[in-house]
Design an enzyme around this catalytic site. Structure first.
Site, PDB file in Angstrom:
ATOM      1  N   HIS A  14       9.373  35.276  37.552  1.00  0.00           N
ATOM      2  CA  HIS A  14       8.623  34.006  37.728  1.00  0.00           C
ATOM      3  C   HIS A  14       7.961  34.048  39.096  1.00  0.00           C
ATOM      4  O   HIS A  14       8.627  33.905  40.128  1.00  0.00           O
ATOM      5  CB  HIS A  14       9.576  32.806  37.637  1.00  0.00           C
ATOM      6  CG  HIS A  14       8.892  31.479  37.762  1.00  0.00           C
ATOM      7  ND1 HIS A  14       9.296  30.373  37.041  1.00  0.00           N
ATOM      8  CD2 HIS A  14       7.860  31.056  38.510  1.00  0.00           C
ATOM      9  CE1 HIS A  14       8.533  29.340  37.359  1.00  0.00           C
ATOM     10  NE2 HIS A  14       7.656  29.726  38.262  1.00  0.00           N
ATOM     11  N   HIS A  16       4.257  32.970  41.412  1.00  0.00           N
ATOM     12  CA  HIS A  16       2.911  32.400  41.576  1.00  0.00           C
ATOM     13  C   HIS A  16       2.128  33.260  42.543  1.00  0.00           C
ATOM     14  O   HIS A  16       2.519  33.390  43.712  1.00  0.00           O
ATOM     15  CB  HIS A  16       2.988  30.972  42.135  1.00  0.00           C
ATOM     16  CG  HIS A  16       3.680  30.018  41.216  1.00  0.00           C
ATOM     17  ND1 HIS A  16       3.004  29.256  40.288  1.00  0.00           N
ATOM     18  CD2 HIS A  16       4.994  29.734  41.053  1.00  0.00           C
ATOM     19  CE1 HIS A  16       3.872  28.520  39.615  1.00  0.00           C
ATOM     20  NE2 HIS A  16       5.092  28.795  40.055  1.00  0.00           N
ATOM     21  N   LEU A  17       1.026  33.813  42.073  1.00  0.00           N
ATOM     22  CA  LEU A  17       0.185  34.653  42.942  1.00  0.00           C
ATOM     23  C   LEU A  17      -1.081  33.930  43.378  1.00  0.00           C
ATOM     24  O   LEU A  17      -1.758  34.386  44.300  1.00  0.00           O
ATOM     25  CB  LEU A  17      -0.198  35.951  42.219  1.00  0.00           C
ATOM     26  CG  LEU A  17       0.915  36.984  42.079  1.00  0.00           C
ATOM     27  CD1 LEU A  17       0.440  38.148  41.216  1.00  0.00           C
ATOM     28  CD2 LEU A  17       1.367  37.493  43.443  1.00  0.00           C
ATOM     29  N   ARG A  18      -1.399  32.809  42.689  1.00  0.00           N
ATOM     30  CA  ARG A  18      -2.670  32.104  42.963  1.00  0.00           C
ATOM     31  C   ARG A  18      -3.850  33.036  42.700  1.00  0.00           C
ATOM     32  O   ARG A  18      -3.776  33.933  41.878  1.00  0.00           O
ATOM     33  CB  ARG A  18      -2.716  31.545  44.389  1.00  0.00           C
ATOM     34  CG  ARG A  18      -1.459  30.850  44.862  1.00  0.00           C
ATOM     35  CD  ARG A  18      -1.063  29.670  44.042  1.00  0.00           C
ATOM     36  NE  ARG A  18       0.015  28.905  44.696  1.00  0.00           N
ATOM     37  CZ  ARG A  18       0.845  28.116  44.046  1.00  0.00           C
ATOM     38  NH1 ARG A  18       0.771  27.978  42.737  1.00  0.00           N
ATOM     39  NH2 ARG A  18       1.773  27.432  44.680  1.00  0.00           N
ATOM     40  N   ASN A  41      -0.683  28.634  36.321  1.00  0.00           N
ATOM     41  CA  ASN A  41      -1.135  27.291  36.727  1.00  0.00           C
ATOM     42  C   ASN A  41      -2.207  27.348  37.820  1.00  0.00           C
ATOM     43  O   ASN A  41      -2.079  26.725  38.872  1.00  0.00           O
ATOM     44  CB  ASN A  41       0.045  26.406  37.150  1.00  0.00           C
ATOM     45  CG  ASN A  41       0.813  26.934  38.351  1.00  0.00           C
ATOM     46  OD1 ASN A  41       0.832  28.138  38.605  1.00  0.00           O
ATOM     47  ND2 ASN A  41       1.441  26.048  39.094  1.00  0.00           N
ATOM     48  N   LYS A  99       3.675  29.755  28.824  1.00  0.00           N
ATOM     49  CA  LYS A  99       4.367  28.847  29.735  1.00  0.00           C
ATOM     50  C   LYS A  99       4.159  27.399  29.316  1.00  0.00           C
ATOM     51  O   LYS A  99       3.020  26.937  29.147  1.00  0.00           O
ATOM     52  CB  LYS A  99       3.829  29.046  31.157  1.00  0.00           C
ATOM     53  CG  LYS A  99       4.372  28.066  32.183  1.00  0.00           C
ATOM     54  CD  LYS A  99       5.802  28.386  32.598  1.00  0.00           C
ATOM     55  CE  LYS A  99       6.363  27.328  33.535  1.00  0.00           C
ATOM     56  NZ  LYS A  99       6.922  27.848  34.754  1.00  0.00           N
ATOM     57  N   HIS A 136       9.147  25.078  32.010  1.00  0.00           N
ATOM     58  CA  HIS A 136       9.452  24.246  33.180  1.00  0.00           C
ATOM     59  C   HIS A 136      10.211  23.050  32.631  1.00  0.00           C
ATOM     60  O   HIS A 136       9.619  22.129  32.064  1.00  0.00           O
ATOM     61  CB  HIS A 136       8.171  23.809  33.901  1.00  0.00           C
ATOM     62  CG  HIS A 136       8.465  22.999  35.129  1.00  0.00           C
ATOM     63  ND1 HIS A 136       8.220  23.462  36.399  1.00  0.00           N
ATOM     64  CD2 HIS A 136       9.019  21.766  35.281  1.00  0.00           C
ATOM     65  CE1 HIS A 136       8.614  22.552  37.290  1.00  0.00           C
ATOM     66  NE2 HIS A 136       9.087  21.505  36.619  1.00  0.00           N
ATOM     67  N   HIS A 174      13.753  28.654  36.512  1.00  0.00           N
ATOM     68  CA  HIS A 174      14.332  27.949  37.667  1.00  0.00           C
ATOM     69  C   HIS A 174      15.356  26.892  37.257  1.00  0.00           C
ATOM     70  O   HIS A 174      15.173  25.700  37.469  1.00  0.00           O
ATOM     71  CB  HIS A 174      13.258  27.346  38.578  1.00  0.00           C
ATOM     72  CG  HIS A 174      12.101  26.669  37.890  1.00  0.00           C
ATOM     73  ND1 HIS A 174      12.239  25.671  36.972  1.00  0.00           N
ATOM     74  CD2 HIS A 174      10.773  26.870  38.001  1.00  0.00           C
ATOM     75  CE1 HIS A 174      11.049  25.280  36.567  1.00  0.00           C
ATOM     76  NE2 HIS A 174      10.147  25.993  37.164  1.00  0.00           N
ATOM     77  N   LEU A 219       9.790  22.108  43.040  1.00  0.00           N
ATOM     78  CA  LEU A 219      10.139  21.469  41.770  1.00  0.00           C
ATOM     79  C   LEU A 219      10.571  22.528  40.769  1.00  0.00           C
ATOM     80  O   LEU A 219       9.883  23.538  40.653  1.00  0.00           O
ATOM     81  CB  LEU A 219       8.953  20.680  41.216  1.00  0.00           C
ATOM     82  CG  LEU A 219       8.600  19.434  42.032  1.00  0.00           C
ATOM     83  CD1 LEU A 219       7.279  18.832  41.574  1.00  0.00           C
ATOM     84  CD2 LEU A 219       9.722  18.389  41.955  1.00  0.00           C
ATOM     85  N   ASP A 247      10.114  32.180  41.601  1.00  0.00           N
ATOM     86  CA  ASP A 247       9.235  31.011  41.694  1.00  0.00           C
ATOM     87  C   ASP A 247       8.584  30.947  43.073  1.00  0.00           C
ATOM     88  O   ASP A 247       8.275  29.854  43.568  1.00  0.00           O
ATOM     89  CB  ASP A 247       9.981  29.717  41.366  1.00  0.00           C
ATOM     90  CG  ASP A 247       9.037  28.568  41.044  1.00  0.00           C
ATOM     91  OD1 ASP A 247       7.818  28.799  40.919  1.00  0.00           O
ATOM     92  OD2 ASP A 247       9.525  27.431  40.933  1.00  0.00           O
ATOM     93  N   HIS A 251       1.813  27.866  49.374  1.00  0.00           N
ATOM     94  CA  HIS A 251       0.827  26.824  49.705  1.00  0.00           C
ATOM     95  C   HIS A 251       0.494  27.018  51.179  1.00  0.00           C
ATOM     96  O   HIS A 251       1.374  27.392  51.965  1.00  0.00           O
ATOM     97  CB  HIS A 251       1.411  25.418  49.513  1.00  0.00           C
ATOM     98  CG  HIS A 251       1.694  25.061  48.097  1.00  0.00           C
ATOM     99  ND1 HIS A 251       0.740  24.556  47.244  1.00  0.00           N
ATOM    100  CD2 HIS A 251       2.835  25.152  47.367  1.00  0.00           C
ATOM    101  CE1 HIS A 251       1.274  24.333  46.055  1.00  0.00           C
ATOM    102  NE2 HIS A 251       2.541  24.691  46.092  1.00  0.00           N
ATOM    103  N   ALA A 263       4.713  20.874  46.451  1.00  0.00           N
ATOM    104  CA  ALA A 263       5.977  21.501  46.047  1.00  0.00           C
ATOM    105  C   ALA A 263       5.792  23.001  45.964  1.00  0.00           C
ATOM    106  O   ALA A 263       4.813  23.478  45.385  1.00  0.00           O
ATOM    107  CB  ALA A 263       6.403  20.954  44.689  1.00  0.00           C
TER     108      ALA A 263
HETATM  109  O1  DOR Z   1       7.734  23.973  43.425  1.00  0.00           O
HETATM  110  C1  DOR Z   1       6.965  24.346  42.561  1.00  0.00           C
HETATM  111  N1  DOR Z   1       5.780  24.901  42.872  1.00  0.00           N
HETATM  112  N2  DOR Z   1       7.306  24.186  41.276  1.00  0.00           N
HETATM  113  C2  DOR Z   1       6.443  24.452  40.289  1.00  0.00           C
HETATM  114  O2  DOR Z   1       6.809  24.274  39.155  1.00  0.00           O
HETATM  115  C3  DOR Z   1       5.072  24.894  40.581  1.00  0.00           C
HETATM  116  C4  DOR Z   1       4.981  25.523  41.876  1.00  0.00           C
HETATM  117  C5  DOR Z   1       3.567  25.712  42.376  1.00  0.00           C
HETATM  118  O3  DOR Z   1       2.723  26.141  41.590  1.00  0.00           O
HETATM  119  O4  DOR Z   1       3.327  25.448  43.540  1.00  0.00           O
HETATM  120 ZN    ZN Z   2       6.831  28.128  39.220  1.00  0.00          ZN
END
Ligand code: DOR
Ligand code: ZN
Length: 346
Positions: A14, A16-18, A41, A99, A136, A174, A219, A247, A251, A263
């Protein structure tokens, strides 16, 4: 005295690479992982096979020379998702999983699912072809307390769905509560769970006592210590239904340190080291390789990686850089402020 531990190369189930500058900045920090399930996302989200294929190409193009990394793509489930497109993406090896974000549950989840009935044709098709659903697991009902949202999601959404469609393979991502652990442990089949680093290392007191720490906010939110204990027991138990999914969710620093902070915890650079720390504290270093490198591939029907990583234990506490620079601004690295004695040898 230092000691070392050699493990099969891990995967991150899991991540996130953006995109664009942020992606370029964070990708090198997942270098200890051979593969990762990449979250969809983005804005706009990665919904179709074409979206996933083009996003995968952008990731591969952004990889630094010499980084051996395979992104395993996911499709963002919307109420308009086309079952045939999902099946084609899976058949062609473009998408590993789908997802499910309940609409409004978290960052960029506005296009997610409001009414599970609307996505049943997609889920039925996935059950037929053995394509996993990554979930999620938080209810979005405003009347439900944020700390109860995982447990209520299991009761109101996940369990009814699994009874309706027992053939669907579900990854509860998560997992943050004893309720989630117990639910997975009670399942006979087709259910597994991933744990993040921060939910194993911290509980909500770390985030809220003595000042509010926005870099621990994610989250699902950190829960009370009894839940953290349950997660640590399950993760270190050797049960193959549990594996790592960091996860790691970068940011920019300014978006975290704000009146309404985002989050997400950016843990990629330190994830393997902190997991070694947790397993050592639990007297379970012999089970770390299962959690990091074996259970996940088995669940997703993939071979284990062939390479290895070397973990080094130092007597003196290990420190990592506080933040990494990206073209989208500095991103603060997860630092629980507790003693860490492990690092990965580069
Ligand atoms: O804390 C989180 N950040 N929970 C998520 O489900 C998404 C993630 C994000 O994309 O920043
Ligand atoms: Zn996530």
């Amino acid at each position: 005295m230092t000691s070392t531990l050699t493990l099969t190369r891990p995967d991150d189930w899991h991540l996130h690479l953006r995109d664009r500058a942020m992606m370029e900045g964070v990708l090198p920090h997942s270098r200890h992982f051979a593969r990762a399930i990449v979250m969809p996302n983005l804005v706009p989200p990665v919904v179709t096979a074409v979206d996933a294929a083009t996003y995968r190409d952008r990731i591969l193009a952004a990889l630094p020379d010499g980084q051996d990394f395979t992104p395993l793509m996911t499709l963002y489930l919307t109420e308009a998702t086309d079952a045939a497109d999902v099946a084609a993406a899976h058949g062609a090896g473009i998408a590993t999983a789908v997802k499910l974000y309940p609409a409004g549950a978290t960052t960029n989840s506005a296009s997610g699912v409001r009414d599970i009935d609307k996505v049943m044709p997609v889920l039925e098709r996935m059950a037929q072809i053995g394509m996993p659903l990554c979930v999620h697991g938080e209810i979005t009902d405003a009347a439900v307390d944020i700390f109860d949202r995982e447990a209520v999601f299991i009761d109101r959404v996940l369990d009814p769905l699994r009874r309706r469609l027992p053939e669907l393979k579900v990854t509860m991502e998560h997992v943050t509560t004893a309720d989630g652990v117990a639910y997975i442990e009670s399942a006979e089949r087709n259910l597994a769970g991933s744990f993040t680093v921060q939910h194993l290392v911290l509980n909500r007191n770390h985030m809220l006592v003595g000042g509010i720490r926005p870099h621990f906010y994610c989250l699902p939110i950190l829960k009370r210590g009894t839940h953290q204990k349950a997660l640590r027991r399950a993760a270190t138990s050797g049960d193959p239904r549990f594996f790592v999914g960091t996860d790691s969710a970068p940011h920019p620093q300014h978006a975290k340190e704000a009146a309404c902070g985002c989050a997400g915890v950016f843990s990629a650079p330190v994830a393997v080291a902190w997991l070694a720390q947790v397993f050592e504290e639990e007297g379970a270093l012999d089970r770390l390789e299962g959690f990091l490198s074996q259970h996940g591939p088995a669940w997703y029907g993939l071979a284990q990686n062939t390479g290895t990583i070397e973990l080094v234990r130092e007597d003196a506490p290990v420190h990592f850089p506080a933040s990494v620079e990206t073209g989208a601004g500095p991103v603060v690295v997860f630092d629980p402020g507790l003693p860490l004695h492990w690092r990965v040898k580069d």
